[in-house]
Design an enzyme around this catalytic site. Structure first.
Site, short mmCIF file in Angstrom:
data_model
loop_
_atom_site.label_atom_id
_atom_site.label_comp_id
_atom_site.label_asym_id
_atom_site.label_seq_id
_atom_site.Cartn_x
_atom_site.Cartn_y
_atom_site.Cartn_z
N CYS A 108 0.87 -1.17 0.00
CA CYS A 108 0.00 0.00 0.00
C CYS A 108 0.91 1.22 0.00
O CYS A 108 1.96 1.20 -0.65
CB CYS A 108 -0.96 -0.03 1.19
SG CYS A 108 -0.18 -0.10 2.81
N ALA A 109 0.54 2.27 0.70
CA ALA A 109 1.38 3.46 0.77
C ALA A 109 2.44 3.36 1.86
O ALA A 109 3.55 3.84 1.69
CB ALA A 109 0.52 4.71 0.99
#
Length: 141
Positions: A108-109
């Site tokens: 993800c981030a």
């Protein structure tokens, strides 16, 4: 013959001691046969491992939002947002060809959403899952 007389204090003290002497199995920690199987998958936050797995045919899944994915994504990454992950497990099944031992790299981030996706995958029976962490970790040594 008459039963011996006990004072209320003696009776109460006996009642307090007797339960302490009994074995309360519900309070004991679970033994090996009672513990759930470990669902560890592969080691997390290992960019070299993640790149190796993808290079060897593993699946790369970006669990960020479609907007984040549109801004930047890794080559070969499939976008399945973590909020939709359980409902879209059939897509993962197609990506893996139904092979639950095929390596899967999620990211993800920063890592927390990928950790949730990894947990979902392990719960669905996938065994070779790693959380890369964040998208920027891909290029880390």
């Amino acid at each position: 013959m008459r039963a011996p007389a006990f004072s209320a204090a003696v009776v109460l003290s006996l009642l307090a001691v007797v339960p302490a002497c009994s074995k309360d199995e519900s309070a004991a920690p679970p033994g090996p046969s009672q513990q759930p199987a470990a669902q560890a998958g592969l080691p997390d936050r290992d960019p070299a491992l993640a790149r190796k797995l993808v290079a060897e045919g593993g699946i790369l899944i970006d669990v960020r939002t479609p907007e984040e994915y549109a801004e930047r994504h890794l080559d070969k990454a499939t976008n399945i947002p973590v909020g939709e992950f359980e409902a879209r497990l059939s897509e993962v099944e197609k990506l893996t060809g139904g092979d639950k031992s095929k390596p899967i790299v999620v990211h993800c981030a920063a890592g927390p959403r990928a950790a949730r996706a990894k947990k979902i995958l392990l719960g669905a029976g996938y065994t070779q899952v790693t959380n890369l962490g964040g998208i920027n970790d891909w290029d880390a040594k």
